[in-house]
Design a protein around this motif. Structure first.
Motif, PDB file in Angstrom:
ATOM      1  N   SER A  19       0.827  -1.208   0.000  1.00  0.00           N
ATOM      2  CA  SER A  19       0.000   0.000   0.000  1.00  0.00           C
ATOM      3  C   SER A  19       0.859   1.255   0.000  1.00  0.00           C
ATOM      4  N   ALA A  20       1.872   1.298   0.871  1.00  0.00           N
ATOM      5  CA  ALA A  20       2.755   2.465   0.946  1.00  0.00           C
ATOM      6  C   ALA A  20       3.471   2.705  -0.373  1.00  0.00           C
ATOM      7  N   ASN A  21       3.944   1.636  -0.998  1.00  0.00           N
ATOM      8  CA  ASN A  21       4.660   1.771  -2.267  1.00  0.00           C
ATOM      9  C   ASN A  21       3.743   2.231  -3.392  1.00  0.00           C
ATOM     10  N   ALA A  22       2.511   1.712  -3.420  1.00  0.00           N
ATOM     11  CA  ALA A  22       1.567   2.132  -4.453  1.00  0.00           C
ATOM     12  C   ALA A  22       1.160   3.592  -4.268  1.00  0.00           C
ATOM     13  N   LEU A  23       0.939   4.019  -3.026  1.00  0.00           N
ATOM     14  CA  LEU A  23       0.614   5.419  -2.763  1.00  0.00           C
ATOM     15  C   LEU A  23       1.761   6.333  -3.171  1.00  0.00           C
ATOM     16  N   ASN A  24       2.974   5.892  -2.900  1.00  0.00           N
ATOM     17  CA  ASN A  24       4.157   6.663  -3.293  1.00  0.00           C
ATOM     18  C   ASN A  24       4.199   6.867  -4.805  1.00  0.00           C
ATOM     19  N   GLN A  25       3.913   5.828  -5.564  1.00  0.00           N
ATOM     20  CA  GLN A  25       3.906   5.954  -7.031  1.00  0.00           C
ATOM     21  C   GLN A  25       2.749   6.824  -7.512  1.00  0.00           C
ATOM     22  N   TRP A  26       1.595   6.714  -6.856  1.00  0.00           N
ATOM     23  CA  TRP A  26       0.447   7.534  -7.235  1.00  0.00           C
ATOM     24  C   TRP A  26       0.747   9.021  -7.042  1.00  0.00           C
TER      25      TRP A  26
END
Length: 344
Positions: A106-113
């Motif tokens: 989740s943290a990594n996907a939010l970072n990319q978003w």
């Protein structure tokens, strides 16, 4: 802020790699920092170039989660679980792994978003799913929110509230504090190191029912200190990319400090390793084994500090990749040896 590979290979063939639509950058504004920030207008400005379905969609989710990085985070969490006092139980161990993986993803996907306009400008990141338009921003955000909710919920219901709180903190600190600070201050490196220190503490909390003793903080300190020789050496190699995207990195604005900080925290690994036998977590022989492992990384950090060039930065980076798993294995092995001696 753990950065493992120099480059993440794309799951989409290069011939279908997308580019940002001209309409997106036609109205872009350039700030004084050199950042190019696209103006988000109509939905037509975001066209999916390669629609992913089935197993391809699973690959997109793995890329959004930064699969290798997430696996590494889970392993450090498991190391904290293994080193903590008390008997290991299969069910909480598995739920800890699942919850940690979901929170990290989740943290990594939010970072990319959040960073997609900047990822599109960097050669290292321009082939990430959002930057290449393999998935829509709303889809990626929904995946991140769902994974985060499931991860924190699993840790709360199946492990304990302390572990759940640490999982939530990992998401907030990485996607919030660290991601924002990357464009504001070189303090982002310390914020990222704090994020990397959470997983072994989470694993310890899972094994002890939420009791965070001194050993938990030492294990977190080991991961915190390790981040700097690992990431600062990588950042030196990638400083041109970071500069292009306008990120405030030590390697760009203060390269001598970047090398000095890497050496400083490489040396800190010695007292942190020594603290574990003093706390009775491992036997005293860990002092000898860990000194050899820490010594080699410290030597590479010293060489990088004396002359911060590409060859020495790469050597320090790869030494850090070997250093951490070997050190964690030694800590777990010496804990096991000490427990066997106590039984006999």
């Amino acid at each position: 802020m753990i950065r493992l590979p120099f480059h993440s290979a794309s799951r989409v063939p290069l011939r279908v790699r997308s580019r940002w639509p001209r309409s997106t950058f036609a109205s872009a504004s350039s700030s004084a920092k050199g950042l190019v920030t696209p103006r988000h207008g109509s939905a037509a400005a975001w066209r999916i170039q390669s629609s992913a379905r089935g197993t391809d969609l699973l690959g997109v989710y793995a890329d959004l989660s930064k699969g290798k990085l997430t696996a590494f985070v889970v392993l450090t969490s498991m190391a904290g679980y293994a080193v903590a006092p008390g008997a290991a139980h299969v069910a909480p161990l598995l739920w800890t792994a699942v919850g940690t993986a979901l929170c990290a993803g989740s943290a990594n996907a939010l970072n990319q978003w959040i960073e997609v306009p900047y990822d599109a400008q960097m050669s290292r990141t321009r082939n990430r799913p959002l930057a290449r338009h393999a998935v829509a921003p709303g889809h990626a955000l929904g995946f991140a929110a769902g994974a985060g909710a499931l991860g924190v919920g699993a840790l709360w219901a199946c492990v304990n509230p302390v572990a759940a709180g640490l999982g939530a903190a990992n998401i907030v600190l990485y996607a919030g504090a660290y991601t924002a600070l990357k464009r504001l201050s070189i303090a982002n490196t310390w914020a990222g190191a704090l994020v990397g220190a959470i997983p072994p503490v989470l694993g310890w909390a899972a094994a002890t029912g939420g009791d965070l003793g001194a050993g938990a903080w030492v294990m977190g300190g080991v991961l915190f200190a390790w981040q700097f020789p690992h990431f600062n050496s990588l950042a030196h190699t990638l400083r041109a990319d970071y500069s292009k995207a306008g990120y405030r990195m030590m390697s760009v604005s203060r390269p001598r400090l970047n090398a000095r900080v890497a050496l400083r925290y490489a040396l800190l690994m010695f007292p942190l390793s020594a603290a574990l036998p003093l706390l009775g977590i491992c036997d005293a022989w860990l002092l000898l084994d860990s000194s050899a492992v820490n010594g080699y990384m410290a030597y590479c950090a010293y060489a990088f500090w004396r002359r911060p060039d590409a060859r020495r930065s790469r050597r320090l980076f790869f030494s850090s990749l070997v250093h951490l798993p070997v050190l964690l294995i030694l800590i777990m092995a010496h804990k096991h040896i000490q427990e066997r001696r106590k039984k006999t």
